[in-house]
Design an enzyme around this catalytic site. Structure first.
Site, PDB file in Angstrom:
ATOM      1  N   LYS A 174      27.097 -35.678 -35.671  1.00 15.74           N
ATOM      2  CA  LYS A 174      26.817 -34.882 -34.464  1.00 15.74           C
ATOM      3  C   LYS A 174      28.086 -34.754 -33.605  1.00 15.74           C
ATOM      4  O   LYS A 174      28.334 -33.708 -32.988  1.00 15.74           O
ATOM      5  CB  LYS A 174      25.682 -35.531 -33.674  1.00 15.74           C
ATOM      6  CG  LYS A 174      25.416 -34.920 -32.312  1.00 15.74           C
ATOM      7  CD  LYS A 174      24.787 -33.533 -32.350  1.00 15.74           C
ATOM      8  CE  LYS A 174      24.699 -32.976 -30.931  1.00 15.74           C
ATOM      9  NZ  LYS A 174      23.942 -31.757 -30.821  1.00 15.74           N
ATOM     10  N   LYS A 242      28.752 -35.692 -21.486  1.00 12.60           N
ATOM     11  CA  LYS A 242      28.335 -36.949 -22.136  1.00 12.60           C
ATOM     12  C   LYS A 242      28.762 -36.947 -23.603  1.00 12.60           C
ATOM     13  O   LYS A 242      29.338 -37.911 -24.105  1.00 12.60           O
ATOM     14  CB  LYS A 242      26.818 -37.081 -21.977  1.00 12.60           C
ATOM     15  CG  LYS A 242      26.161 -38.253 -22.665  1.00 12.60           C
ATOM     16  CD  LYS A 242      25.507 -37.899 -23.986  1.00 12.60           C
ATOM     17  CE  LYS A 242      24.448 -36.829 -23.912  1.00 12.60           C
ATOM     18  NZ  LYS A 242      23.843 -36.516 -25.196  1.00 12.60           N
TER      19      LYS A 242
HETATM   20  P1  NAP Z   1      16.846 -32.593 -20.657  1.00 15.03           P
HETATM   21  O1  NAP Z   1      16.166 -31.293 -20.610  1.00 15.03           O
HETATM   22  O2  NAP Z   1      17.682 -33.040 -19.495  1.00 15.03           O
HETATM   23  O3  NAP Z   1      15.732 -33.705 -20.926  1.00 15.03           O
HETATM   24  C1  NAP Z   1      16.054 -35.074 -20.943  1.00 15.03           C
HETATM   25  C2  NAP Z   1      14.805 -35.861 -21.266  1.00 15.03           C
HETATM   26  O4  NAP Z   1      15.128 -37.266 -21.280  1.00 15.03           O
HETATM   27  C3  NAP Z   1      13.694 -35.685 -20.211  1.00 15.03           C
HETATM   28  O5  NAP Z   1      12.443 -35.764 -20.866  1.00 15.03           O
HETATM   29  C4  NAP Z   1      13.927 -36.912 -19.317  1.00 15.03           C
HETATM   30  O6  NAP Z   1      12.784 -37.281 -18.583  1.00 15.03           O
HETATM   31  C5  NAP Z   1      14.267 -37.947 -20.363  1.00 15.03           C
HETATM   32  N1  NAP Z   1      14.982 -39.101 -19.822  1.00 15.03           N
HETATM   33  C6  NAP Z   1      16.256 -39.128 -19.382  1.00 15.03           C
HETATM   34  N2  NAP Z   1      16.583 -40.380 -18.974  1.00 15.03           N
HETATM   35  C7  NAP Z   1      15.485 -41.149 -19.198  1.00 15.03           C
HETATM   36  C8  NAP Z   1      15.200 -42.531 -18.991  1.00 15.03           C
HETATM   37  N3  NAP Z   1      16.124 -43.374 -18.498  1.00 15.03           N
HETATM   38  N4  NAP Z   1      13.977 -42.975 -19.310  1.00 15.03           N
HETATM   39  C9  NAP Z   1      13.040 -42.123 -19.821  1.00 15.03           C
HETATM   40  N5  NAP Z   1      13.248 -40.819 -20.046  1.00 15.03           N
HETATM   41  C10 NAP Z   1      14.469 -40.334 -19.730  1.00 15.03           C
HETATM   42  O7  NAP Z   1      17.811 -32.736 -21.927  1.00 15.03           O
HETATM   43  P2  NAP Z   1      17.720 -31.991 -23.358  1.00 15.03           P
HETATM   44  O8  NAP Z   1      18.593 -30.797 -23.296  1.00 15.03           O
HETATM   45  O9  NAP Z   1      16.302 -31.911 -23.788  1.00 15.03           O
HETATM   46  O10 NAP Z   1      18.520 -33.054 -24.252  1.00 15.03           O
HETATM   47  C11 NAP Z   1      17.905 -34.234 -24.790  1.00 15.03           C
HETATM   48  C12 NAP Z   1      18.843 -34.835 -25.841  1.00 15.03           C
HETATM   49  O11 NAP Z   1      19.050 -33.855 -26.884  1.00 15.03           O
HETATM   50  C13 NAP Z   1      20.235 -35.191 -25.302  1.00 15.03           C
HETATM   51  O12 NAP Z   1      20.717 -36.360 -25.922  1.00 15.03           O
HETATM   52  C14 NAP Z   1      21.067 -33.973 -25.686  1.00 15.03           C
HETATM   53  O13 NAP Z   1      22.438 -34.297 -25.800  1.00 15.03           O
HETATM   54  C15 NAP Z   1      20.447 -33.609 -27.022  1.00 15.03           C
HETATM   55  N6  NAP Z   1      20.634 -32.188 -27.420  1.00 15.03           N
HETATM   56  C16 NAP Z   1      20.395 -31.171 -26.540  1.00 15.03           C
HETATM   57  C17 NAP Z   1      20.596 -29.856 -26.961  1.00 15.03           C
HETATM   58  C18 NAP Z   1      20.375 -28.674 -26.055  1.00 15.03           C
HETATM   59  O14 NAP Z   1      20.816 -27.556 -26.415  1.00 15.03           O
HETATM   60  N7  NAP Z   1      19.724 -28.814 -24.910  1.00 15.03           N
HETATM   61  C19 NAP Z   1      21.015 -29.588 -28.250  1.00 15.03           C
HETATM   62  C20 NAP Z   1      21.213 -30.636 -29.121  1.00 15.03           C
HETATM   63  C21 NAP Z   1      21.027 -31.944 -28.700  1.00 15.03           C
HETATM   64  P3  NAP Z   1      12.459 -36.582 -17.156  1.00 15.03           P
HETATM   65  O15 NAP Z   1      11.682 -35.332 -17.484  1.00 15.03           O
HETATM   66  O16 NAP Z   1      11.686 -37.603 -16.436  1.00 15.03           O
HETATM   67  O17 NAP Z   1      13.799 -36.281 -16.491  1.00 15.03           O
END
Ligand code: NAP
Length: 298
Positions: A174, A242
């Site tokens: 990744k 990050k």
């Molecule tokens: P996001 O929309 O910011 O969602 C983050 C999620 O993590 C939310 O459900 C949040 O809960 C939860 N969370 C964060 N800190 C937490 C904690 N300490 N305890 C419990 N829950 C926690 O982010 P995302 O875009 O979905 O990304 C999620 C992961 O996928 C990341 O590692 C990111 O790098 C990876 N990713 C993202 C993409 C993209 O295009 N977005 C693509 C590939 C990979 P709350 O709702 O309570 O805040």
């Protein structure tokens, strides 16, 4: 479809789409999200809401996690009320977050002490790929566990690759992926900056170059957003930073020159400093616009 009951923890931009696709594929799904209201959409679609990650683990055999950063995965897996406190021997954790490969190995070891298995399975393909079930999924960990949950991966992604037996191998791939993403986005930004300064029609420029050798996912999906000045996130700048921190840690450890990625990381840092961390990673072009005094599509 296998007989495993499935849990999903982290219903953010990615997790909402991924869990919807698991429901659509017929999996009996139990979910948890730190902010409970963000689970409403998935619960309305048929998932069962649990009160904690431990309760998810008690209800299922396979727990999928997709939360933000390394400490967040540690929190939901081994913290208070974490998965480890509800899991049984033979259960499996599949972590789809992008986090540190070294911490992934430590978490796999902690889970193994309770006879709980782990795969690291970070994803690529953006919010669009999560919603459509067309993610690329890069999986590290034991092949037998990979085969066990193949149907889960197939419900969420269209390109699923077992990249190695070692825990953390998926996370390492990744990081390779993220080097390609950000360098590509810098190229998209520079290209559109020139198009703007030349006075070209930006839409026709995209039409002309997207299908040729210069085409890419970032160009097809984020190019139109840039020229419309739509900075809503598929992937936020904060999360991009990050990932770049993880990439640069690997470069540092291996004594490699991060010529392009190091520079791009500095540009993203300027955007965070300007308070733009919640915008999409394609807003990288704003750093170039600031240097050039040119605004694309304004
Ligand atoms: P996001 O929309 O910011 O969602 C983050 C999620 O993590 C939310 O459900 C949040 O809960 C939860 N969370 C964060 N800190 C937490 C904690 N300490 N305890 C419990 N829950 C926690 O982010 P995302 O875009 O979905 O990304 C999620 C992961 O996928 C990341 O590692 C990111 O790098 C990876 N990713 C993202 C993409 C993209 O295009 N977005 C693509 C590939 C990979 P709350 O709702 O309570 O805040």
């Amino acid at each position: 479809m296998g007989s495993d009951r499935v849990g999903f923890i982290g219903l953010g931009i990615m997790g909402r789409g991924m869990s919807r696709n698991l429901l659509d594929a017929g999996f009996d799904l139990t979910v948890w999200n730190r902010t409970p209201e963000r689970a409403d959409e998935v619960v309305d679609a048929g998932a069962t809401l649990a009160g904690s990650p431990a309760e998810v683990a008690e209800a299922v055999d396979v727990v999928v996690t997709c939360v933000s950063d390394t400490p967040d995965v540690e929190q939901v897996l081994t913290g208070d009320g974490g998965v480890i406190h509800g899991a049984s021997a033979g259960d499996l954790v599949v972590d789809c977050s992008t986090i540190s490969p070294a911490t992934t190995r430590a978490l796999a070891t902690a889970l193994a002490e309770r006879d709980v298995e782990m795969l690291d399975a970070p994803v690529s393909g953006g919010s669009e790929g999560a919603a459509k079930g067309t993610l690329s999924i890069m999986v590290g960990g034991p092949a037998a566990q990979f085969e066990r949950v193949r149907a889960i991966f197939d419900a969420m992604g269209s390109s699923v690759t077992h990249v190695g037996e070692e825990h953390g191998a998926g996370q390492a791939v990744k990081l390779v992926n993220q080097i390609l993403v950000v360098n590509n986005m810098l190229g998209v930004g520079e290209a559109l900056l020139l198009a703007e300064a030349e006075g070209l029609d930006l839409q026709r420029t995209l039409d002309a170059v997207t299908g040729g050798a210069a085409g890419s996912w970032m160009l097809s999906n984020r190019g139109p957003q840039v020229i419309a000045r739509d900075w809503s996130p598929g992937f936020t700048i904060d999360l991009q930073c990050k990932d770049l921190r993880l990439v640069l840690e690997a470069f540092e450890r291996l004594k490699l020159p991060a010529v392009g990625t190091g520079l791009i990381s500095q540009l993203y840092a300027t955007l965070q400093r300007r308070g733009l961390g919640d915008e999409g990673n394609h807003a990288l072009v704003k750093a170039l616009e600031h240097l050039a005094g040119v605004e694309i599509g304004a």
